[in-house]
Design a protein around this motif. Structure first.
Motif, PDB file in Angstrom:
ATOM      1  N   THR A   1       4.317 -11.410  -8.949  1.00 51.76           N
ATOM      2  CA  THR A   1       4.452 -10.025  -8.497  1.00 51.76           C
ATOM      3  C   THR A   1       5.794  -9.811  -7.791  1.00 51.76           C
ATOM      4  N   CYS A   2       6.281 -10.860  -7.104  1.00 50.04           N
ATOM      5  CA  CYS A   2       7.601 -10.776  -6.475  1.00 50.04           C
ATOM      6  C   CYS A   2       8.680 -10.554  -7.535  1.00 50.04           C
ATOM      7  N   GLY A   3       8.583 -11.287  -8.641  1.00 52.69           N
ATOM      8  CA  GLY A   3       9.546 -11.112  -9.719  1.00 52.69           C
ATOM      9  C   GLY A   3       9.479  -9.718 -10.312  1.00 52.69           C
ATOM     10  N   CYS A   4       8.270  -9.203 -10.503  1.00 54.09           N
ATOM     11  CA  CYS A   4       8.130  -7.842 -11.033  1.00 54.09           C
ATOM     12  C   CYS A   4       8.716  -6.810 -10.071  1.00 54.09           C
ATOM     13  N   ALA A   5       8.489  -7.020  -8.762  1.00 50.06           N
ATOM     14  CA  ALA A   5       9.044  -6.102  -7.769  1.00 50.06           C
ATOM     15  C   ALA A   5      10.571  -6.164  -7.768  1.00 50.06           C
TER      16      ALA A   5
ATOM     17  N   MET B   1       0.826  -1.199   0.000  1.00 48.98           N
ATOM     18  CA  MET B   1       0.000   0.000   0.000  1.00 48.98           C
ATOM     19  C   MET B   1       0.868   1.260   0.000  1.00 48.98           C
ATOM     20  N   ALA B   2       1.992   1.211   0.703  1.00 46.47           N
ATOM     21  CA  ALA B   2       2.924   2.343   0.668  1.00 46.47           C
ATOM     22  C   ALA B   2       3.442   2.556  -0.748  1.00 46.47           C
ATOM     23  N   TYR B   3       3.658   1.463  -1.460  1.00 45.36           N
ATOM     24  CA  TYR B   3       4.137   1.547  -2.840  1.00 45.36           C
ATOM     25  C   TYR B   3       3.089   2.215  -3.725  1.00 45.36           C
ATOM     26  N   VAL B   4       1.820   1.905  -3.503  1.00 44.93           N
ATOM     27  CA  VAL B   4       0.726   2.509  -4.272  1.00 44.93           C
ATOM     28  C   VAL B   4       0.676   4.014  -4.019  1.00 44.93           C
ATOM     29  N   VAL B   5       0.747   4.401  -2.735  1.00 49.42           N
ATOM     30  CA  VAL B   5       0.692   5.821  -2.381  1.00 49.42           C
ATOM     31  C   VAL B   5       1.874   6.573  -2.998  1.00 49.42           C
ATOM     32  N   PHE B   6       3.050   5.950  -2.945  1.00 55.43           N
ATOM     33  CA  PHE B   6       4.237   6.569  -3.530  1.00 55.43           C
ATOM     34  C   PHE B   6       4.051   6.755  -5.034  1.00 55.43           C
ATOM     35  N   GLY B   7       3.536   5.743  -5.713  1.00 57.66           N
ATOM     36  CA  GLY B   7       3.306   5.847  -7.150  1.00 57.66           C
ATOM     37  C   GLY B   7       2.305   6.928  -7.499  1.00 57.66           C
ATOM     38  N   LEU B   8       1.235   7.030  -6.724  1.00 57.44           N
ATOM     39  CA  LEU B   8       0.227   8.072  -6.962  1.00 57.44           C
ATOM     40  C   LEU B   8       0.844   9.463  -6.802  1.00 57.44           C
TER      41      LEU B   8
ATOM     42  N   ALA C   1       3.788   7.633 -16.818  1.00 59.83           N
ATOM     43  CA  ALA C   1       3.703   6.193 -17.023  1.00 59.83           C
ATOM     44  C   ALA C   1       4.424   5.427 -15.920  1.00 59.83           C
ATOM     45  N   SER C   2       5.608   5.913 -15.502  1.00 56.43           N
ATOM     46  CA  SER C   2       6.354   5.216 -14.456  1.00 56.43           C
ATOM     47  C   SER C   2       5.603   5.252 -13.132  1.00 56.43           C
ATOM     48  N   GLY C   3       4.992   6.388 -12.824  1.00 57.29           N
ATOM     49  CA  GLY C   3       4.221   6.487 -11.587  1.00 57.29           C
ATOM     50  C   GLY C   3       3.028   5.557 -11.581  1.00 57.29           C
ATOM     51  N   TRP C   4       2.295   5.532 -12.690  1.00 59.20           N
ATOM     52  CA  TRP C   4       1.131   4.650 -12.762  1.00 59.20           C
ATOM     53  C   TRP C   4       1.538   3.180 -12.816  1.00 59.20           C
ATOM     54  N   GLY C   5       2.711   2.892 -13.366  1.00 53.87           N
ATOM     55  CA  GLY C   5       3.208   1.521 -13.334  1.00 53.87           C
ATOM     56  C   GLY C   5       3.431   1.037 -11.912  1.00 53.87           C
ATOM     57  N   VAL C   6       3.983   1.922 -11.075  1.00 52.16           N
ATOM     58  CA  VAL C   6       4.178   1.602  -9.661  1.00 52.16           C
ATOM     59  C   VAL C   6       2.822   1.363  -8.985  1.00 52.16           C
ATOM     60  N   VAL C   7       1.847   2.201  -9.302  1.00 55.49           N
ATOM     61  CA  VAL C   7       0.512   2.055  -8.716  1.00 55.49           C
ATOM     62  C   VAL C   7      -0.091   0.703  -9.077  1.00 55.49           C
ATOM     63  N   VAL C   8       0.018   0.334 -10.342  1.00 56.71           N
ATOM     64  CA  VAL C   8      -0.568  -0.940 -10.784  1.00 56.71           C
ATOM     65  C   VAL C   8       0.106  -2.118 -10.090  1.00 56.71           C
ATOM     66  N   LEU C   9       1.431  -2.111 -10.045  1.00 59.81           N
ATOM     67  CA  LEU C   9       2.147  -3.220  -9.404  1.00 59.81           C
ATOM     68  C   LEU C   9       1.802  -3.313  -7.922  1.00 59.81           C
ATOM     69  N   GLY C  10       1.779  -2.181  -7.235  1.00 58.27           N
ATOM     70  CA  GLY C  10       1.438  -2.191  -5.816  1.00 58.27           C
ATOM     71  C   GLY C  10       0.011  -2.646  -5.568  1.00 58.27           C
ATOM     72  N   ALA C  11      -0.921  -2.208  -6.429  1.00 62.17           N
ATOM     73  CA  ALA C  11      -2.326  -2.592  -6.257  1.00 62.17           C
ATOM     74  C   ALA C  11      -2.515  -4.093  -6.484  1.00 62.17           C
ATOM     75  N   VAL C  12      -1.861  -4.633  -7.513  1.00 59.11           N
ATOM     76  CA  VAL C  12      -1.968  -6.075  -7.776  1.00 59.11           C
ATOM     77  C   VAL C  12      -1.403  -6.866  -6.604  1.00 59.11           C
ATOM     78  N   ALA C  13      -0.248  -6.441  -6.092  1.00 63.56           N
ATOM     79  CA  ALA C  13       0.359  -7.140  -4.952  1.00 63.56           C
ATOM     80  C   ALA C  13      -0.556  -7.101  -3.734  1.00 63.56           C
ATOM     81  N   ALA C  14      -1.161  -5.933  -3.474  1.00 67.05           N
ATOM     82  CA  ALA C  14      -2.052  -5.811  -2.322  1.00 67.05           C
ATOM     83  C   ALA C  14      -3.284  -6.689  -2.479  1.00 67.05           C
ATOM     84  N   LEU C  15      -3.864  -6.731  -3.689  1.00 67.23           N
ATOM     85  CA  LEU C  15      -5.039  -7.570  -3.920  1.00 67.23           C
ATOM     86  C   LEU C  15      -4.719  -9.052  -3.759  1.00 67.23           C
ATOM     87  N   VAL C  16      -3.559  -9.466  -4.282  1.00 71.55           N
ATOM     88  CA  VAL C  16      -3.177 -10.875  -4.158  1.00 71.55           C
ATOM     89  C   VAL C  16      -2.963 -11.247  -2.698  1.00 71.55           C
ATOM     90  N   CYS C  17      -2.277 -10.377  -1.952  1.00 69.00           N
ATOM     91  CA  CYS C  17      -2.059 -10.656  -0.533  1.00 69.00           C
ATOM     92  C   CYS C  17      -3.383 -10.677   0.240  1.00 69.00           C
TER      93      CYS C  17
END
Length: 305
Positions: free
Chosen positions: A63-67, A1-8, A28-44
């Protein structure tokens, strides 16, 4: 969630997380961070709700590999700060650190259903297998040409058409810190020192003294080495140097075959630049492979002790 906030925050402020990114790249880089963080949070969240099912475990590792890929460059940031230099981008450095923390947490979640070894299975510290120790030898030997090349420059010699004085001037022009330049003036190359520390880490991972502090360590002799102490730098180093070295070796091979042209950069010719590339990339690739294998072995052996 911190990663999502940082990306936003980065997307909203137009802060680029890429080395060369314009306004579009920043968004694009900021929104990429948001998407990755959101997917990780949903999976967890799904793991908490439904348990660690096979499909969710696969998503966790994905998601671990992407991170881990997003954390690429963290080692360079740490090295830069160690020698008193400023990182190219604090936003990018923060992103690297957050992504690395996320990768560790996701990997831990994916392995959270593994049982810890029973007390009866505890073993004394042991060395890695002979093939892994031979791999450590290969990773060590691969650094020797790199160290020799650096020492030639430090002591004022000429290699690949560039003298030691020219190399020092290039370091100054590229914004090297006072600590870095002071070491150079004393005949000590910072990258050689880091290579020595890397070799020390590599052998600590494959020898028993990497699990229990040896007699020559004051105050700590005989105590268990915390697993995270060697594993954190080992994982960061392997995740950075292994892909960097392998890709670099591939590019050098293509340049040698004439498929691509090696840019000469700060060297007199492309051939000089290619020679230096081969020396550096082979060292990074061989060491990265050896470090990754040694870290995996260390993790397994440390779990039994």
């Amino acid at each position: 969630m911190a990663y999502v906030v940082f990306g936003l925050a980065c997307a909203a402020n137009g802060t680029s997380l890429l080395p060369r990114g314009g306004a579009a790249g920043a968004s694009a880089s900021g929104w990429g961070v948001v998407v990755l963080g959101a997917v990780a949070a949903l999976v967890c969240g799904a793991v908490v709700r439904y348990g660690l099912r096979p499909a969710l475990r696969a998503l966790l590792w994905g998601t671990c590999g992407c991170a881990a890929i997003a954390a690429f460059g963290l080692l360079m940031d740490v090295i830069t700060l160690m020698f008193g230099q400023a990182v190219d981008s604090w936003a990018a450095a923060t992103q690297h650190a957050l992504a690395a923390v996320g990768a560790v947490l996701l990997a831990g979640t994916a392995r959270s259903d593994r049982r810890t070894p029973e007390a009866s299975s505890v073993e004394v510290p042991s060395a890695a297998s002979r093939p892994l120790q031979l791999g450590a030898c290969a990773g060590t030997v691969a650094f020797l040409p790199y160290v020799v090349m650096k020492l030639i420059w430090v002591f004022g010699g000429t290699f690949a058409g560039v003298s030691g004085r020219e190399m020092l001037e290039l370091s100054e022009a590229n914004g090297a810190s006072g600590i870095w330049l002071a070491l150079e003036s004393w005949g000590l190359d910072a990258t050689v020192l880091l290579a020595a520390l890397g070799v020390f880490l590599l052998w600590g991972l494959v020898r028993p003294w990497g699990q229990v502090f040896p007699r020559w360590v004051p105050s700590l002799r005989g105590r268990r080495v915390p697993r995270w102490l060697p594993l954190v730098p080992a994982v960061i180093g392997a995740a950075t140097l292994l892909p960097y070295g392998v890709i670099g070796v591939g590019y050098a091979a293509l340049a040698t075959a004439g498929v691509v042209t090696m840019r000469r950069g700060d060297f007199p010719s492309s051939d000089d630049a290619l020679l230096v590339a081969w020396i550096g990339m082979v060292a990074f690739a061989a060491y990265g492979v050896a470090l990754a294998a040694a870290a995996r072995s260390y993790w397994r052996r440390a779990q039994r002790t």
